[in-house]
Design a protein around this motif. Structure first.
Motif, short mmCIF file in Angstrom:
data_model
loop_
_atom_site.label_atom_id
_atom_site.label_comp_id
_atom_site.label_asym_id
_atom_site.label_seq_id
_atom_site.Cartn_x
_atom_site.Cartn_y
_atom_site.Cartn_z
N GLU A 29 -2.94 -3.68 2.21
CA GLU A 29 -4.34 -3.32 1.95
C GLU A 29 -5.10 -3.16 3.28
OE1 GLU A 29 -8.22 -5.39 -0.09
OE2 GLU A 29 -6.28 -5.82 -1.01
N GLY B 293 0.75 3.01 0.76
CA GLY B 293 0.42 2.90 -0.66
C GLY B 293 1.64 2.97 -1.56
N THR C 266 -3.69 -0.14 5.34
CA THR C 266 -4.13 1.14 4.75
C THR C 266 -5.55 1.46 5.17
OG1 THR C 266 -2.67 0.78 2.85
CG2 THR C 266 -4.41 2.42 2.58
#
Length: 200
Positions: free
Chosen positions: A118, A98, A121
Motif C-alpha cells: 500500500e 497492485g 504503491t
C-alpha cells in the motif's frame, strides 16, 4: 544561546565537508583503482550476463520478481536524470505492486506485505506525476518498502543494498550490480555511495 547555535553550525558544516570529501575520495578511488575492473564489470554486469539475470528474475516466482524488475528500471531512469521515463515507470511499478499475489504467505506476512505494498504503491504513483526532485524523495521511501518486501518474498538473484551518505541524511537503494550508480544525484554525483549489504 548564540554560542550553542554557532557551535552547532560549525559542526554541521564540518560534517557536510567531511561527507563531501569522502564521496569525492570514493569517486576518485573508484575511477583510479577500479578503472580496469569497472570495464570488466561492465562486460559482466551490464552485457549478456545481466540480460540472463533479468530473464532469471522474470521466470519462476512471478510477481515479486516483476516488481523488482520494474523497480530497477525506475532506478535506472533516475540514474540518467530521465524525469519522463521515471514517470512512466512509476506508473508501471504501481500496477505491478497492485498485482502481487500474497496468498502463499503466512497471515502475519500477508498483513505486513499489505502495508508495504500500500505504501510502495502510493510512492510509485507520486513518482508517476512528479518533477524529478520529488521523484527522488519518493524513491527513498519506495526503496525501503521494496527492501522490506524482499525480506519476506526473497529474491532469486543476488541484490546489493547501496547507500549514499549525502542525500537526505543518508539514503539506500537496491541494485543488481555492485557498481554504484546513484539514483538520488544522477549525473551530479553518479558514483557517490557504497555497497552496505548483499541480499541473496
Amino acid at each position: 544561546m548564540k554560542k550553542v547555535k554557532l557551535v552547532t553550525t560549525i559542526m554541521v558544516m564540518a560534517f557536510i565537508s567531511l561527507t563531501t570529501m569522502s564521496c569525492k575520495d570514493a569517486k576518485k578511488e573508484h575511477n583510479n583503482d577500479e578503472g580496469h575492473n569497472t570495464e570488466m564489470n561492465h562486460d559482466n554486469s551490464d552485457g549478456h550476463h545481466d540480460g540472463k539475470k533479468k530473464k532469471m528474475a522474470m521466470n519462476g516466482d512471478t510477481n515479486s520478481q516483476t516488481i523488482l524488475n520494474d523497480y530497477f528500471n525506475l532506478k535506472d531512469a533516475l540514474v540518467v536524470d530521465d524525469n519522463a521515463k521515471a514517470k512512466e515507470l512509476g506508473a508501471t511499478l504501481a500496477t505491478s505492486l497492485g498485482k502481487l499475489d500474497i496468498s502463499k504467505f503466512t497471515d502475519a506476512q500477508q498483513s505486513e506485505l499489505k502495508d508495504i505494498i500500500e505504501d510502495a504503491t502510493e510512492h510509485a504513483e507520486h513518482i508517476s506525476e512528479s518533477p524529478i526532485a520529488h521523484q527522488r524523495e519518493h524513491f527513498k521511501v519506495l526503496s525501503k518498502d521494496i527492501t522490506d518486501m524482499v525480506a519476506i518474498t526473497g529474491t532469486q538473484v543476488k541484490l546489493y543494498e547501496q547507500f549514499c551518505p549525502m542525500y537526505d541524511g543518508g539514503s539506500a537503494w537496491l541494485s543488481m550490480s555492485k557498481d554504484i550508480k546513484n539514483p538520488y544525484y544522477g549525473s551530479k554525483m553518479l558514483n557517490c555511495g557504497k555497497v552496505q549489504k548483499e541480499i541473496n
